[in-house]
Design an enzyme around this catalytic site. Structure first.
Site, PDB file in Angstrom:
ATOM      1  CB  CYS A 185      -1.001  -0.233   1.081  1.00 54.55           C
ATOM      2  SG  CYS A 185      -1.985   1.267   1.383  1.00 54.55           S
ATOM      3  CB  CYS A 188      -0.706   1.073   5.744  1.00 55.09           C
ATOM      4  SG  CYS A 188      -1.408   0.201   5.038  1.00 55.09           S
ATOM      5  CB  CYS A 205      -4.298  -1.622   1.931  1.00 59.50           C
ATOM      6  SG  CYS A 205      -5.048  -0.214   2.731  1.00 59.50           S
ATOM      7  CG  HIS A 218      -4.711   3.801   3.879  1.00 57.57           C
ATOM      8  ND1 HIS A 218      -3.258   2.881   3.816  1.00 57.57           N
ATOM      9  CD2 HIS A 218      -4.680   4.824   4.691  1.00 57.57           C
ATOM     10  CE1 HIS A 218      -3.660   3.693   5.073  1.00 57.57           C
ATOM     11  NE2 HIS A 218      -3.866   4.483   5.329  1.00 57.57           N
ATOM     12  CB  CYS A 314      -6.522 -33.508  -9.758  1.00 57.43           C
ATOM     13  SG  CYS A 314      -6.318 -32.158 -10.994  1.00 57.43           S
ATOM     14  CG  HIS A 753      -3.917 -34.222 -13.818  1.00 53.44           C
ATOM     15  ND1 HIS A 753      -5.404 -34.250 -13.044  1.00 53.44           N
ATOM     16  CD2 HIS A 753      -3.714 -35.233 -13.497  1.00 53.44           C
ATOM     17  CE1 HIS A 753      -5.500 -35.846 -12.764  1.00 53.44           C
ATOM     18  NE2 HIS A 753      -4.245 -36.145 -13.047  1.00 53.44           N
TER      19      HIS A 753
END
Length: 794
Positions: A185, A188, A205, A218, A314, A753
């Protein structure tokens, strides 16, 4: 006889209900086992609660609830013809037996305890008093949709509208380019729940959301200051789109031009799409990992039950197969019973084998269990795991450990076997002073240093041939896989790393800092992930095609943390100054920190006060504030009213036939979430006997020890220096033996997979969805996640 049966039904008519909107009808699977209409005994659906039960559990439900009327569903599966095998090995969600099936369904009403049966649709023969209501109820049950369909998600997707700002959005020409990692951020230090403003490229953020992500709001403040309306959540960007929010419209929206808007800041979604679609995995990788070129012998019985692929599930199947090979995860769980009982993994009868040999069409009789109910439970409320898309097995593992942690309050947490403490040593490069801190972790992530490849010259030659072939428009040469020594990965793991934006408390200013990490404790089971997946600077996802000589035995003792050393000077225990905004309005409270503290068992009011008085600086600082003020007379306490579940929720569950003490226990364990409590009851049947032994007053007595209870189940392996408020760890020697690994095939965690290999009874087995076979050549060098158990004799 019909009249007699009709008369028998009359006393039970008040208990026969018609499913209402919102009622879930569990007609495909037993609540306590994996019995289904296709099982030998069929499935019994309670005509009052609409819960399904296998033959061995329906009697139990009848005796507990007195509910006598059930619909018995039986499905007969018949093979009708053999078809030509048309699909290649890359089509992993198809039935390779080359057989078509025909289903013949049978339904009847059964009256307990005498098992009187009324075949359907012969209800019309019953007296008129009974026929109309029962017919409506039976039709509603038979026509009910599966409770596992994502109806809520589907309706949510239908409600999302195109933003009114999407087509007219004007983006600033400010030269901002967003890197593929390392975000934080701009106002911050928050590094999660980050939103990219599509007008000026600011990364800020958000606030606390349903998925547990946190922030200080923010991004919203930035909108109020600038009126720039659209933002995209950074960690949701995929080739298929991203999560977009309109601050002006106050809702999630669609942006038809999202690829253009992201490209403005250097994020090329179209290039990502081409990579996903065009870069096919090397066929040999699929063959090697699945051992498809070998004739593997199927195995049956306890611990050798496969899991059906629900379509890109899977990642879940492989993770759970490994976890349920660990004793701590095998207790009192429906999935564990399904995988370990052997009831759903039986070899074909001798008569069936003879018939198949005569027909010259032998096929494996492995079907596995269906994880529909389990997937619905563990993925509820999660935007990714509740979808039908492929996911990262590593992320699912951490999600599951977190879920188990939250639902183990007051009971033993099987996830403790993975928990360990990491000691982080941060040093100020200018003053040489250090700070030691500890954090909890559950797996070890190993970097892949490509520069350390043992076949570097071969790789350089391949790259030269590849470029030459590309320039001359010739077919590319055979790919060369980088061979990375495991010791090089371990060395890269121990190397110091730079700390971005390090604030030195000795200088009281930003400075250069480096961080090293060591093990403050070693878990019983060490999980190790090879970091094969990354993003290039152009945001194109890449999978490193590497072979790592992962050892069968692992000794990490030399990575044991040592703490503050003689001659080292500690950094002063000062926090960075809090920048007070000019806006004098009351600050918003960081709800994510509040919820983290509340889950520890502290009163909600105390959590809010702690976060407020520490200036939204995070859960850790707020926790320290609580510890320092717990003895204050004004410190909020948990009252009996706060701890008692709502009576309305208790009534709903008891009306389904569950005992009051069991429903209260379930609601307390799930923060009074009704649906989670119902699932908790299904997965904790053994708690009923314990609950019945408790006094009646236990239902209403307040529990003021919920925080300490979470850490009270200790044993001799716990660290002797721990207090009750510290994370539970089971420390011991750092020597391990490999017993399982999960492998991934494909170019991205969002495609491809997964299969897993597990060592049981001295032999390696491969678990590939519903198929379980003896492994001939376990590809240990191509794994993605590795699971080690501590050696007992060290």
């Amino acid at each position: 006889m019909a009249t007699d049966l009709g008369e028998l039904l009359v006393p039970y008519m008040p208990t026969i209900r018609v499913p209402r909107t919102g009622d879930r009808v569990f007609k495909s699977e037993c609540a306590f086992s994996y019995d289904s209409p296709e099982s030998e005994g069929g499935l019994y659906v309670c005509m009052n609660t609409f819960l399904g039960f296998g033959r061995e559990h329906v009697e139990r439900h009848y005796h507990k609830t007195g509910q006598s009327v059930y619909m018995h569903l039986k499905r007969h599966v018949k093979e009708v013809r053999r078809v030509t095998r048309l699909f290649s090995n890359l089509e992993l969600n198809r039935d390779f037996n080359g057989v078509d099936y025909e289903y013949e369904d049978e339904a009847k009403l059964v009256i307990f305890p005498d098992h009187f049966e009324i075949p359907l649709p012969n209800i019309e023969e019953l007296p008129a008093l009974v026929s109309e209501i029962v017919t409506i109820a039976c039709d509603a049950v038979l026509n009910a949709s599966s409770p596992y369909k994502k109806q809520e998600a589907d309706s949510w997707e239908e409600e999302i509208q195109v933003s009114k700002h999407a087509r007219s959005l004007r983006q600033q020409e400010n030269g901002v380019r967003i890197p593929p990692s390392g975000w934080k951020c701009a106002k911050c230090e928050m590094r999660e729940n980050l939103w990219l403003n599509l007008t000026d490229g600011s990364v800020l953020c958000g606030k606390w959301f349903f998925d547990g992500s946190g922030g200080n709001g923010h991004a919203l403040e930035h909108y109020k200051e600038t009126n720039f309306p659209l933002a995209v959540k950074l960690d949701t960007i995929t080739p298929d789109g991203a999560d977009i929010y309109s601050f002006d419209e106050e809702e999630a929206v669609l942006d038809p031009h999202i690829s253009e808007h992201l490209l403005h800041f250097g994020i090329d979604m179209l290039q990502m799409q081409r990579v996903y679609n065009d870069v096919q995995p090397c066929v040999s990788d699929w063959e090697v990992i699945q051992e498809s070129s070998l004739k593997l012998k199927p195995v049956y019985g306890s611990g050798y039950t496969g899991i059906k692929n629900l379509g890109n599930s899977c990642y879940l199947s492989t993770t759970m197969q490994v976890l349920f090979s660990i004793p701590e995860f095998q207790r009192a769980a429906k999935l564990g019973h399904g995988l370990l009982s052997g009831q759903y993994s039986k070899p074909p009868m001798k008569s069936e084998l003879i018939e198949q040999v005569m027909k010259e069409e032998y096929k494996q009789q492995q079907r596995g269990i269906s994880p529909k109910m389990f997937k619905a439970l563990v993925s509820k409320g999660h935007p990714e795991f509740s979808s039908d898309r492929q996911q990262d097995a590593h992320e699912f593992f951490l999600h599951l450990i977190n879920l188990v942690e939250r639902n183990s309050s007051g009971s033993e947490n099987p996830g403790d076997v993975f928990r360990f403490l990491v000691e982080e040593r941060v040093q100020c490069c200018q003053t040489q002073k250090v700070r030691y801190t500890q954090r909890v972790d559950y797996l070890m992530q190993l970097p892949v240093p490509l520069e350390a490849a043992s076949n570097r010259e071969e790789l350089i030659a391949y790259e030269s041939k590849r470029k030459e072939a590309e320039e001359n428009m010739r077919p590319p040469p055979e790919p060369v896989r980088a061979r990375i020594p495991f010791t090089a990965c371990l060395q890269a793991f121990t190397e110091p790393e730079n700390v971005p934006d390090f604030w030195s408390s000795a200088l009281q200013a930003k400075s250069a800092g480096v961080k090293t990490s060591r093990f403050a404790s070693f878990p019983e089971y060490m999980v190790m992930q090879i970091k094969k997946f990354t993003f290039g600077v152009d945001w194109v996802p890449k999978k490193l095609d590497v072979s790592v000589d992962v050892p069968d035995f692992l000794d990490l003792n030399r990575l044991r943390a040592t703490g503050l050393q003689t001659g080292e000077a500690e950094l002063p225990d000062l926090t960075p100054p809090i920048v007070i905004p000019e806006d004098t309005r009351a600050p918003e409270i960081d709800e994510s920190s509040v919820m983290q503290l509340a889950e520890m068992g502290f009163p909600l009011e105390a959590c809010r006060k702690a976060v407020y008085y520490t200036g939204n600086m995070g859960a850790e600082m707020a926790f320290n504030w609580i510890i320092a003020h717990m003895e204050d007379p004004s410190f909020p306490t948990i009252s009996a009213l706060d701890n008692q579940p709502p009576e309305e929720s208790i009534s709903i569950l008891t009306s389904m036939g569950f005992p009051r003490h069991h429903t209260i226990q379930a609601l307390k364990a799930t923060n009074n979430n009704l649906e989670r409590a119902l699932d908790w009851i299904f997965t904790h049947p053994d708690c009923e006997d314990e609950s019945e032994a408790m006094s009646d007053t236990a239902d209403t007595e307040p529990n003021n020890n919920s925080f300490s209870n979470a850490n009270a189940h200790s044993d001799s392996s716990l660290s002797p220096d721990q207090d009750l408020s510290s994370p539970r760890v089971r420390d011991g020697p750092g020597r391990y033996e490999l017993f399982a690994f999960i492998s991934h095939m494909g170019s991205s965690t969002m495609s491809g997979h997964y299969v897993c290999h597990i060592k049981k009874e001295g032999r390696w087995l491969i678990y590939n969805d519903h198929k379980v076979c003896l492994s001939e050549r376990p590809p240990k060098d191509l794994g993605y996640m590795y699971f080690y158990r501590r050696l007992s004799s060290c």
